[in-house]
Enzyme design. Sequence first.
Site, PDB file in Angstrom:
ATOM      1  N   ARG A 111       0.861  -1.180   0.000  1.00  0.00           N
ATOM      2  CA  ARG A 111       0.000   0.000   0.000  1.00  0.00           C
ATOM      3  C   ARG A 111       0.892   1.223   0.000  1.00  0.00           C
ATOM      4  O   ARG A 111       1.730   1.389   0.877  1.00  0.00           O
ATOM      5  CB  ARG A 111      -0.906   0.001   1.229  1.00  0.00           C
ATOM      6  CG  ARG A 111      -2.147   0.917   1.081  1.00  0.00           C
ATOM      7  CD  ARG A 111      -2.896   1.077   2.385  1.00  0.00           C
ATOM      8  NE  ARG A 111      -2.079   1.779   3.334  1.00  0.00           N
ATOM      9  CZ  ARG A 111      -1.934   1.434   4.627  1.00  0.00           C
ATOM     10  NH1 ARG A 111      -2.586   0.408   5.128  1.00  0.00           N
ATOM     11  NH2 ARG A 111      -1.145   2.128   5.420  1.00  0.00           N
ATOM     12  N   GLU A 130       5.068   6.778   2.335  1.00  0.00           N
ATOM     13  CA  GLU A 130       5.870   5.546   2.329  1.00  0.00           C
ATOM     14  C   GLU A 130       5.120   4.476   1.549  1.00  0.00           C
ATOM     15  O   GLU A 130       3.934   4.636   1.239  1.00  0.00           O
ATOM     16  CB  GLU A 130       6.115   5.053   3.760  1.00  0.00           C
ATOM     17  CG  GLU A 130       4.834   4.661   4.487  1.00  0.00           C
ATOM     18  CD  GLU A 130       5.022   3.698   5.658  1.00  0.00           C
ATOM     19  OE1 GLU A 130       6.108   3.134   5.823  1.00  0.00           O
ATOM     20  OE2 GLU A 130       4.045   3.496   6.394  1.00  0.00           O
ATOM     21  N   ASN A 132       4.116   0.488   2.132  1.00  0.00           N
ATOM     22  CA  ASN A 132       4.111  -0.619   3.084  1.00  0.00           C
ATOM     23  C   ASN A 132       4.154  -1.921   2.307  1.00  0.00           C
ATOM     24  O   ASN A 132       3.243  -2.208   1.544  1.00  0.00           O
ATOM     25  CB  ASN A 132       2.827  -0.570   3.917  1.00  0.00           C
ATOM     26  CG  ASN A 132       2.678   0.772   4.607  1.00  0.00           C
ATOM     27  OD1 ASN A 132       3.302   1.015   5.623  1.00  0.00           O
ATOM     28  ND2 ASN A 132       1.886   1.662   4.024  1.00  0.00           N
ATOM     29  N   SER A 137      -2.558  -2.997   6.011  1.00  0.00           N
ATOM     30  CA  SER A 137      -3.885  -3.406   6.491  1.00  0.00           C
ATOM     31  C   SER A 137      -4.996  -2.443   6.107  1.00  0.00           C
ATOM     32  O   SER A 137      -4.781  -1.459   5.411  1.00  0.00           O
ATOM     33  CB  SER A 137      -3.840  -3.629   8.000  1.00  0.00           C
ATOM     34  OG  SER A 137      -3.358  -2.485   8.632  1.00  0.00           O
ATOM     35  N   LYS A 291      12.552   2.245   5.335  1.00  0.00           N
ATOM     36  CA  LYS A 291      12.669   3.698   5.144  1.00  0.00           C
ATOM     37  C   LYS A 291      13.998   4.036   4.470  1.00  0.00           C
ATOM     38  O   LYS A 291      14.083   4.975   3.678  1.00  0.00           O
ATOM     39  CB  LYS A 291      12.562   4.419   6.489  1.00  0.00           C
ATOM     40  CG  LYS A 291      11.353   4.013   7.347  1.00  0.00           C
ATOM     41  CD  LYS A 291      10.122   4.799   6.984  1.00  0.00           C
ATOM     42  CE  LYS A 291       8.946   4.624   7.926  1.00  0.00           C
ATOM     43  NZ  LYS A 291       8.155   3.400   7.856  1.00  0.00           N
ATOM     44  N   LYS A 350      12.896   9.739  10.837  1.00  0.00           N
ATOM     45  CA  LYS A 350      12.299   8.395  10.849  1.00  0.00           C
ATOM     46  C   LYS A 350      13.323   7.293  11.113  1.00  0.00           C
ATOM     47  O   LYS A 350      14.291   7.164  10.377  1.00  0.00           O
ATOM     48  CB  LYS A 350      11.635   8.112   9.489  1.00  0.00           C
ATOM     49  CG  LYS A 350      10.527   9.075   9.115  1.00  0.00           C
ATOM     50  CD  LYS A 350       9.748   8.565   7.906  1.00  0.00           C
ATOM     51  CE  LYS A 350       8.576   9.474   7.590  1.00  0.00           C
ATOM     52  NZ  LYS A 350       7.701   8.892   6.546  1.00  0.00           N
ATOM     53  N   GLU A 354       8.077   0.270  11.534  1.00  0.00           N
ATOM     54  CA  GLU A 354       6.763   0.326  10.895  1.00  0.00           C
ATOM     55  C   GLU A 354       5.687   0.320  11.973  1.00  0.00           C
ATOM     56  O   GLU A 354       5.941  -0.087  13.096  1.00  0.00           O
ATOM     57  CB  GLU A 354       6.551  -0.904   9.998  1.00  0.00           C
ATOM     58  CG  GLU A 354       7.597  -1.107   8.930  1.00  0.00           C
ATOM     59  CD  GLU A 354       7.549  -0.045   7.856  1.00  0.00           C
ATOM     60  OE1 GLU A 354       6.433   0.436   7.575  1.00  0.00           O
ATOM     61  OE2 GLU A 354       8.598   0.304   7.314  1.00  0.00           O
ATOM     62  N   GLY A 355       4.492   0.723  11.582  1.00  0.00           N
ATOM     63  CA  GLY A 355       3.347   0.534  12.472  1.00  0.00           C
ATOM     64  C   GLY A 355       2.869   1.786  13.182  1.00  0.00           C
ATOM     65  O   GLY A 355       1.919   1.732  13.955  1.00  0.00           O
ATOM     66  N   ARG A 436      -7.448   7.500   5.318  1.00  0.00           N
ATOM     67  CA  ARG A 436      -7.393   7.591   6.783  1.00  0.00           C
ATOM     68  C   ARG A 436      -7.283   9.056   7.167  1.00  0.00           C
ATOM     69  O   ARG A 436      -6.549   9.809   6.532  1.00  0.00           O
ATOM     70  CB  ARG A 436      -6.179   6.838   7.318  1.00  0.00           C
ATOM     71  CG  ARG A 436      -6.259   5.334   7.118  1.00  0.00           C
ATOM     72  CD  ARG A 436      -4.959   4.663   7.513  1.00  0.00           C
ATOM     73  NE  ARG A 436      -3.851   5.124   6.690  1.00  0.00           N
ATOM     74  CZ  ARG A 436      -2.575   4.917   6.970  1.00  0.00           C
ATOM     75  NH1 ARG A 436      -2.233   4.259   8.054  1.00  0.00           N
ATOM     76  NH2 ARG A 436      -1.638   5.370   6.170  1.00  0.00           N
TER      77      ARG A 436
HETATM   78  P1  ADP Z   1       4.944   3.974   9.699  1.00  0.00           P
HETATM   79  O1  ADP Z   1       5.748   2.924   9.041  1.00  0.00           O
HETATM   80  O2  ADP Z   1       5.126   4.028  11.160  1.00  0.00           O
HETATM   81  O3  ADP Z   1       3.515   3.952   9.260  1.00  0.00           O
HETATM   82  P2  ADP Z   1       5.111   6.449   8.197  1.00  0.00           P
HETATM   83  O4  ADP Z   1       6.266   6.892   7.392  1.00  0.00           O
HETATM   84  O5  ADP Z   1       3.910   6.036   7.438  1.00  0.00           O
HETATM   85  O6  ADP Z   1       5.616   5.329   9.186  1.00  0.00           O
HETATM   86  O7  ADP Z   1       4.721   7.608   9.194  1.00  0.00           O
HETATM   87  C1  ADP Z   1       3.677   7.472  10.141  1.00  0.00           C
HETATM   88  C2  ADP Z   1       2.747   8.665  10.064  1.00  0.00           C
HETATM   89  O8  ADP Z   1       3.477   9.868  10.275  1.00  0.00           O
HETATM   90  C3  ADP Z   1       2.086   8.835   8.715  1.00  0.00           C
HETATM   91  O9  ADP Z   1       0.898   8.073   8.649  1.00  0.00           O
HETATM   92  C4  ADP Z   1       1.831  10.341   8.674  1.00  0.00           C
HETATM   93  O10 ADP Z   1       0.659  10.653   9.389  1.00  0.00           O
HETATM   94  C5  ADP Z   1       3.010  10.894   9.438  1.00  0.00           C
HETATM   95  N1  ADP Z   1       4.089  11.263   8.494  1.00  0.00           N
HETATM   96  C6  ADP Z   1       5.065  10.465   8.025  1.00  0.00           C
HETATM   97  N2  ADP Z   1       5.876  11.119   7.174  1.00  0.00           N
HETATM   98  C7  ADP Z   1       5.417  12.359   7.096  1.00  0.00           C
HETATM   99  C8  ADP Z   1       5.824  13.525   6.375  1.00  0.00           C
HETATM  100  N3  ADP Z   1       6.880  13.506   5.574  1.00  0.00           N
HETATM  101  N4  ADP Z   1       5.099  14.661   6.537  1.00  0.00           N
HETATM  102  C9  ADP Z   1       4.024  14.698   7.358  1.00  0.00           C
HETATM  103  N5  ADP Z   1       3.599  13.627   8.056  1.00  0.00           N
HETATM  104  C10 ADP Z   1       4.272  12.471   7.944  1.00  0.00           C
HETATM  105 MG    MG Z   2       2.700   4.466   7.479  1.00  0.00          MG
END
Ligand code: ADP
Ligand code: MG
Length: 460
Positions: A111, A130, A132, A137, A291, A350, A354-355, A436
Site C-alpha cells: 500500500r 511511504e 508498506n 492493512s 525507510k 524516521k 513500521e506501524g 485515513r
Molecule cells: P509507519 O511505518 O510508522 O507507518 P510512516 O512513514 O507512514 O511510518 O509515518 C507514520 C505517520 O506519520 C504517517 O501516517 C503520517 O501521518 C506521518 N508522516 C510520516 N511522514 C510524514 C511527512 N513527511 N510529513 C508529514 N507527516 C508524515
Molecule cells: Mg505508514
Amino acid sequence: AAFRQAEEAALQTLLSCPALSALLHPCVQVVNYAPFTLLPSAVPRALFEQAYAVQQDFNLLVDAISQNKEFLEQTLASTIKVDDFTARLFRIYMQVLEEGLAQTVFLGINRSDYMFDCGVDGTTALKQIEINTIAASFGGLTSRTAHVHGLVLKVLGKTKEASHLLPNNPSEGLASGIAKAWELYGSPSAVVMFLVEEVQRNIFDQRCVENELWKRNIRVIRRRFRDVFEKGSLDDSRRLYIDGQEVAVVYYREGYVPQTYDQQNWEARLLLERAQAVKCPDIATQLAGTKKVQQELSRPGTLEKLLPNHPEAVARMRATFAGLYSLDEGEEGDKIAATAIADPDRFVLKPQREGGGNNLYGEELRQVLEKVKDSPERTSYILMDKIKPQPALNYLLRAHSPLQVSECISELGIFGVYVRQGRELVLNEAAGHLLRTKAVEHADGGVAAGVAVLDTPYLV
Ligand code: ADP
Ligand code: MG
C-alpha cells in the site's frame, strides 16, 4: 438529531458485516467498531487519479528491488551496522539466498500512502509518505466504509452526494492476488495461511480478505509464529506443512516489529523463508519497504538504474517523492543534520520502524538529532521533508471517546497487488484505496496506533 441518526445507521451497517460471524470464535474477547469519520473527506480528483495511475509502477519497482541483491546490500549496509532488527532480517535474507530459493512464485501486496501537500500558492501536490510492503492493512474494513458514508449522506438528505462516492473493494483485489499465487503454486489441496498476531486487534479486517478466499473454495488457516515454531516442518523438497496440511501461501499480517520476535519466532521466520510456499511478502520484499530504501530511491539516478527500460514509470514515481535525506556518516549527513537541528519543523525524523508512532517531530526531533549527530547511531534514521496538508473539519467517531468536531488531515493509500512466476510478472494491479483521517494535533500514527480513523474520499 440527524447526526445521532446518522451515527446509529452507520453502526448498524458495520454490524451487519459478515466478518462479524467471527465473533463466535472463543479467542475474541472485546469487540469495538473500527473508528471512522462521520462524513467523507474532500480529495482532489486529479491527485486521486494520479495515485492510482502510479501504482503499477510502484509494484514493478518493489518487485525489481526485491530481486536486486546488490542494491539491497549496498543500500542497507550502513543501517544494518546500527539497527539490530534490520540486520536480523538481512541475515535471514542472505541465508536463504545462499541456500538457493525454493520459492518460485512471488506475491506482493503493498500500500503506497500519500498526503496532499499544500504549497504557499495554495496548489496541492500528491506526495508519497511511504510504501508498506508487509502486512498493509485495512483493505478489508475499508471495503465497507463507502457504504457507511453513503448511508450517512442519505440520512442527512444528501442523496445526490451519496451517489458520487466511488465503490471500493480492496479485499476482493487482495484475495485475487492471493488466489492467483495459490493457483500457480499448483497443489489444489494446499491451504493459505494467514500469519497473525499473538493478540489479534484487527481480526475483522483480515476476515474480509479471508472470506473472499473461501468464496473461491480456497481453504484458509490462521496461525501465529509460535504455532509455526511448534508444528511447522519442511519436507525434502522444502514444502511447508503445519498440522498435516501443506501450505501454498503464507500471508504475513505480523512480523514487521522487533517485539514480535523471540528466538523461537526468528527460527519460525527462517523456516517460512526457506520454504517453497509463496510468502507475501518474501523477506527481500519486506526489506525493499524499509525507510532507508525509500530514501535511497529518491537519489537522482537510482530509479533509472533499477528500472532502465521504464523512463515514463520513473517520471511518474519521481513526481510523487518528497525530499528525503540520508543521515549516513560524512559531509552530506552532517550538513542536513545541522539544517534540521536549526529548523526542525521542516522535517520528520524516521527510524527503520513500521506501524506508526515511531517518527520524531519538532522539538523532539531536534533533541534526538542533537544527541546522535556525532555518533554512528545517526545512520539508523532518515530525514524527510514534512508534508503540510490543508486541514478540514470532520467528526472522528471512536468507541469510548467524546464526540467533537476536529480539524483534520487525510492520508490516501492505494493497494497494489502483483504476482510473479519465475521472472515473468503475471499480474500487476491497483486493488482499491484507503483514506485515513486524523486530527491535526497528532503528527504521527495510523488507525492501529489509535490516531487515524477510516474515511471515504469525496472527489472534488
Ligand atoms: P509507519 O511505518 O510508522 O507507518 P510512516 O512513514 O507512514 O511510518 O509515518 C507514520 C505517520 O506519520 C504517517 O501516517 C503520517 O501521518 C506521518 N508522516 C510520516 N511522514 C510524514 C511527512 N513527511 N510529513 C508529514 N507527516 C508524515
Ligand atoms: Mg505508514
